[in-house]
Design a protein around this motif. Structure first.
Motif, mmCIF file in Angstrom:
data_model
loop_
_atom_site.group_PDB
_atom_site.id
_atom_site.type_symbol
_atom_site.label_atom_id
_atom_site.label_comp_id
_atom_site.label_asym_id
_atom_site.label_seq_id
_atom_site.Cartn_x
_atom_site.Cartn_y
_atom_site.Cartn_z
ATOM 1 N N MET A 89 72.375 -87.340 -21.414
ATOM 2 C CA MET A 89 73.583 -86.647 -20.976
ATOM 3 C C MET A 89 74.063 -87.156 -19.622
ATOM 4 O O MET A 89 75.269 -87.316 -19.395
ATOM 5 C CB MET A 89 73.331 -85.135 -20.901
ATOM 6 C CG MET A 89 73.136 -84.451 -22.232
ATOM 7 S SD MET A 89 74.574 -84.552 -23.319
ATOM 8 C CE MET A 89 74.054 -85.878 -24.403
ATOM 9 N N ARG A 92 75.961 -90.412 -20.325
ATOM 10 C CA ARG A 92 77.249 -90.235 -20.989
ATOM 11 C C ARG A 92 78.241 -89.514 -20.081
ATOM 12 O O ARG A 92 79.447 -89.776 -20.132
ATOM 13 C CB ARG A 92 77.057 -89.466 -22.290
ATOM 14 C CG ARG A 92 76.282 -90.258 -23.330
ATOM 15 C CD ARG A 92 76.477 -89.704 -24.715
ATOM 16 N NE ARG A 92 75.939 -90.631 -25.710
ATOM 17 C CZ ARG A 92 76.173 -90.542 -27.003
ATOM 18 N NH1 ARG A 92 76.951 -89.582 -27.462
ATOM 19 N NH2 ARG A 92 75.653 -91.418 -27.838
ATOM 20 N N ASN A 143 78.406 -81.103 -22.981
ATOM 21 C CA ASN A 143 76.977 -81.384 -23.131
ATOM 22 C C ASN A 143 76.279 -80.402 -24.075
ATOM 23 O O ASN A 143 75.287 -80.769 -24.718
ATOM 24 C CB ASN A 143 76.274 -81.321 -21.781
ATOM 25 C CG ASN A 143 76.556 -82.523 -20.908
ATOM 26 O OD1 ASN A 143 76.232 -82.539 -19.737
ATOM 27 N ND2 ASN A 143 77.183 -83.546 -21.468
ATOM 28 N N GLU A 146 76.613 -81.412 -27.801
ATOM 29 C CA GLU A 146 75.970 -82.715 -27.925
ATOM 30 C C GLU A 146 74.459 -82.599 -27.831
ATOM 31 O O GLU A 146 73.726 -83.264 -28.566
ATOM 32 C CB GLU A 146 76.478 -83.662 -26.831
ATOM 33 C CG GLU A 146 77.742 -84.381 -27.182
ATOM 34 C CD GLU A 146 77.969 -85.587 -26.299
ATOM 35 O OE1 GLU A 146 78.624 -86.527 -26.762
ATOM 36 O OE2 GLU A 146 77.497 -85.588 -25.152
ATOM 37 N N SER A 147 73.985 -81.771 -26.915
ATOM 38 C CA SER A 147 72.546 -81.589 -26.761
ATOM 39 C C SER A 147 71.925 -80.995 -28.017
ATOM 40 O O SER A 147 70.811 -81.369 -28.404
ATOM 41 C CB SER A 147 72.259 -80.681 -25.556
ATOM 42 O OG SER A 147 72.699 -81.278 -24.356
ATOM 43 N N THR A 149 73.056 -81.432 -31.075
ATOM 44 C CA THR A 149 73.044 -82.520 -32.066
ATOM 45 C C THR A 149 71.886 -83.480 -31.806
ATOM 46 O O THR A 149 71.159 -83.874 -32.733
ATOM 47 C CB THR A 149 74.372 -83.287 -32.034
ATOM 48 O OG1 THR A 149 75.446 -82.387 -32.334
ATOM 49 C CG2 THR A 149 74.364 -84.419 -33.053
ATOM 50 N N SER A 173 79.143 -86.841 -35.765
ATOM 51 C CA SER A 173 79.504 -85.452 -35.544
ATOM 52 C C SER A 173 80.886 -85.407 -34.916
ATOM 53 O O SER A 173 81.330 -86.383 -34.296
ATOM 54 C CB SER A 173 78.484 -84.782 -34.608
ATOM 55 O OG SER A 173 78.577 -85.337 -33.308
ATOM 56 N N MET A 175 81.916 -84.113 -32.233
ATOM 57 C CA MET A 175 81.876 -84.305 -30.783
ATOM 58 C C MET A 175 81.883 -85.775 -30.396
ATOM 59 O O MET A 175 82.294 -86.134 -29.299
ATOM 60 C CB MET A 175 80.643 -83.619 -30.192
ATOM 61 C CG MET A 175 80.698 -82.102 -30.220
ATOM 62 S SD MET A 175 82.168 -81.441 -29.403
ATOM 63 C CE MET A 175 81.969 -82.104 -27.758
ATOM 64 N N GLN A 176 81.426 -86.645 -31.291
ATOM 65 C CA GLN A 176 81.360 -88.068 -30.965
ATOM 66 C C GLN A 176 82.739 -88.721 -30.940
ATOM 67 O O GLN A 176 82.888 -89.834 -30.448
ATOM 68 C CB GLN A 176 80.431 -88.795 -31.941
ATOM 69 C CG GLN A 176 78.961 -88.456 -31.710
ATOM 70 C CD GLN A 176 78.056 -89.108 -32.723
ATOM 71 O OE1 GLN A 176 78.072 -88.765 -33.901
ATOM 72 N NE2 GLN A 176 77.263 -90.067 -32.288
#
Length: 287
Positions: A89, A92, A143, A146-147, A149, A173, A175-176
């Motif tokens: 994280m 990114r 985050n 994403e976290s 996932t 996903s 979020m990507q």
């Protein structure tokens, strides 16, 4: 679920060298830049506020470098699942926060050059700090899903030494898609700002600011575009194209170099970067 292929030792060694070099150069450059910005330039300037936070974003990226160097040097990850998610994280977040802060700097320079008088009520430190707070809240909020996932993925695949190897994923996903869209929008804003400022400097409009060093002003915009095109855009869009995903780690490695070049942005943005700003100084490069 992601499918990972074995990476040759030479590739891992190259990643180790690049990440190690970025850490070695980026840490002192950004630490010194942050110290200069805080001690030699007033945070009443919106540009200074954005640049301080850009330096902080780069330092957060550099914090993740030692574990990346260890991972690619040894091929092992001894810190567990949560640490893997945390450092992923951090990495990114740098691309997202840096792209936004650089765009804010670009828009601030646009307003300072093209609309110096009409934009004074907008270009205040109070508005800058509000924008900065919103950016960090946005980055942290992203985050969370994403976290989740990543955590689900690691529960199935953590036995493999693939902590930072999330690029070769067949199932994306929602979020990507956020990062590519964000970077493309920020790039478009930078292109528009660069075009308008370039046209204004050539046209000598009566309501535009009198710029003493046009080369430095244009260098700021050119550097911003280079940051996006070379460092942010490739790694952001690679995840969307299956044929590019095998190069995701290489592009992420390239993207990390951006934190070593940001201090150049600070230098060209401020006249007398090393000189302490006087209270009465209203130079365009500062304001």
């Amino acid at each position: 679920m992601c499918n990972f292929t074995a990476i040759e030792n030479g590739t891992y060694q190259a990643y180790t060298l690049v990440f190690g070099s970025v850490m070695t150069l980026g840490l002192p450059l950004n630490a010194v830049s942050l110290w200069i910005l805080l001690n030699h330039h007033s945070l009443k300037s919106p540009s200074a506020v954005f640049m301080v936070n850009l330096a902080i974003s780069d330092l957060l990226l550099i914090i993740s470098m030692p574990v990346r160097v260890y991972f690619y040097a040894t091929g092992t990850w001894p810190l567990g699942e949560m640490a893997c998610i945390f450092f992923t994280m951090l990495f990114r977040n740098n691309i997202r926060s840096s792209s936004i802060f650089i765009t804010f700097i670009c828009v601030d320079r646009l307003l300072a050059v093209v609309y110096p008088l009409r934009s004074r009520h907008l270009r205040t430190s109070s508005n800058a700090w509000k924008a900065v707070a919103f950016v960090w809240l946005f980055v942290v909020a992203v985050n969370i899903p994403e976290s989740v996932t990543f955590s689900r993925f690691l529960m199935k695949n953590f036995a493999e030494p693939s902590c930072f190897e999330f690029g070769d994923c067949k199932n994306l996903s929602p979020m990507q898609y956020l990062q590519p869209v964000l970077v493309l929008i920020m790039l478009a804003v930078n292109v528009v700002c660069t075009t308008l400022v370039s046209w204004t400097l050539r046209s000598h409009l009566s309501d535009s600011a009198k710029v003493s060093n046009k080369v430095n002003v244009m260098l700021i915009f050119v550097m911003n575009l280079v940051m996006f095109i070379v460092f942010f855009l490739p790694v952001s869009v690679a995840i969307l194209f299956e044929s590019w995903r095998h190069a995701f780690t290489s592009l992420a490695c390239l993207a990390s170099v951006n934190c070593c070049l940001d201090p150049l942005l600070y230098y060209f943005s401020f006249d007398g970067f090393w000189r302490k700003k006087e209270d009465g100084d209203t130079s365009l490069a500062i304001e």
